[in-house]
Motif scaffolding. Structure first.
Motif, short mmCIF file in Angstrom:
data_model
loop_
_atom_site.label_atom_id
_atom_site.label_comp_id
_atom_site.label_asym_id
_atom_site.label_seq_id
_atom_site.Cartn_x
_atom_site.Cartn_y
_atom_site.Cartn_z
N GLU A 97 0.69 -1.17 -0.07
CA GLU A 97 -0.08 0.02 -0.02
C GLU A 97 0.81 1.43 0.06
O GLU A 97 0.60 2.15 -0.65
CB GLU A 97 -1.00 0.09 1.36
CG GLU A 97 -1.96 1.19 1.35
CD GLU A 97 -2.82 0.82 2.52
OE1 GLU A 97 -3.18 2.17 3.00
OE2 GLU A 97 -3.12 0.11 2.98
N LEU A 98 2.00 1.16 0.69
CA LEU A 98 2.90 2.56 0.89
C LEU A 98 4.24 1.89 0.52
O LEU A 98 4.69 0.56 0.94
CB LEU A 98 3.09 2.98 2.25
CG LEU A 98 1.72 3.69 2.77
CD1 LEU A 98 1.94 4.03 4.26
CD2 LEU A 98 1.21 4.85 1.78
N ASN A 99 5.09 2.44 -0.36
CA ASN A 99 6.13 2.03 -0.99
C ASN A 99 7.22 3.25 -0.34
O ASN A 99 7.05 4.23 -0.61
CB ASN A 99 6.35 1.85 -2.44
CG ASN A 99 5.39 0.95 -3.09
OD1 ASN A 99 5.39 -0.23 -2.53
ND2 ASN A 99 4.54 1.43 -3.83
N HIS A 100 8.26 2.42 0.37
CA HIS A 100 9.47 3.32 0.89
C HIS A 100 10.46 2.70 1.04
O HIS A 100 10.53 1.35 1.30
CB HIS A 100 8.76 4.02 2.25
CG HIS A 100 9.57 5.15 2.79
ND1 HIS A 100 9.85 6.08 2.01
CD2 HIS A 100 9.73 5.41 4.09
CE1 HIS A 100 10.51 7.01 2.83
NE2 HIS A 100 10.51 6.59 3.94
N THR A 101 11.69 3.38 1.52
CA THR A 101 12.93 2.84 1.71
C THR A 101 13.65 3.77 2.61
O THR A 101 13.47 4.87 2.45
CB THR A 101 13.59 2.36 0.47
OG1 THR A 101 14.90 1.46 0.90
CG2 THR A 101 14.23 3.45 -0.41
N GLY A 102 14.78 3.27 3.48
CA GLY A 102 15.45 3.96 4.32
C GLY A 102 16.66 3.22 4.81
O GLY A 102 16.74 1.73 4.82
#
Length: 163
Positions: free
Chosen positions: A79-84
């Motif tokens: 649903e939410l795409n992110h990286t860190g």
């Protein structure tokens, strides 16, 4: 992995804001370009990949949540795409903090999977954790972001000419 964490300093309180597709030029940067630039600055020769490509990348090993270390990559898909970049993590790999380019703050540390500073974290536990494969490490040679000329390219060109 500490060299990866050290590279995040260049983006802390340095006037960067979030910009979708931003590479760091004009002080706008998105999450995947931030991770890419930090890794290159730490000496990893990994081409830029967006969050979708990171999911099945040949440049990273998937890390079991119980083996996650500071400096590993946190990835959210769905649903939410992110990286860190993981900064802290509990023994189960369920809660911690990471450094990433947030829409609300730009590059900053925020929590995942629990409560940070008395507030429920926006980010759930990452879908996957990644670690650069050992062969991508150049041995500490600091590489510029991909949007800049690569000084190693001149060396490689001379080697090709002299062969």
């Amino acid at each position: 992995m500490s060299s990866i964490l050290n590279q995040t300093q260049a983006y802390r309180n340095a006037g960067y804001t979030y910009g979708w597709g931003g590479t760091g030029n004009n002080k706008k940067i998105d999450c995947s370009h931030l991770v890419s630039n930090v890794l290159r600055g730490a000496g990893y020769n990994i081409p830029y990949q967006n969050t979708g490509a990171l999911e099945n990348s040949k440049y990273f090993d998937v890390v079991d949540p119980t083996e996650v270390q500071p400096g590993d990559i946190a990835l959210w898909r769905g649903e939410l795409n992110h990286t860190g970049i993981v900064e802290t993590v509990d023994a189960k790999g369920e809660t911690g903090t990471f450094f990433g380019s947030q829409r609300s703050t730009g590059p900053a540390t925020t929590g995942f999977g629990g409560t940070t500073n008395g507030k429920k974290d926006f980010w759930k536990t990452p879908t996957k954790f990644l670690r650069p494969k050992p062969w991508t490490d150049t041995g500490g040679i600091c590489l510029p972001p991909r949007n800049q000329p690569d000084p190693l390219e001149k060396i490689f060109e001379k080697l090709r000419i002299n062969d």
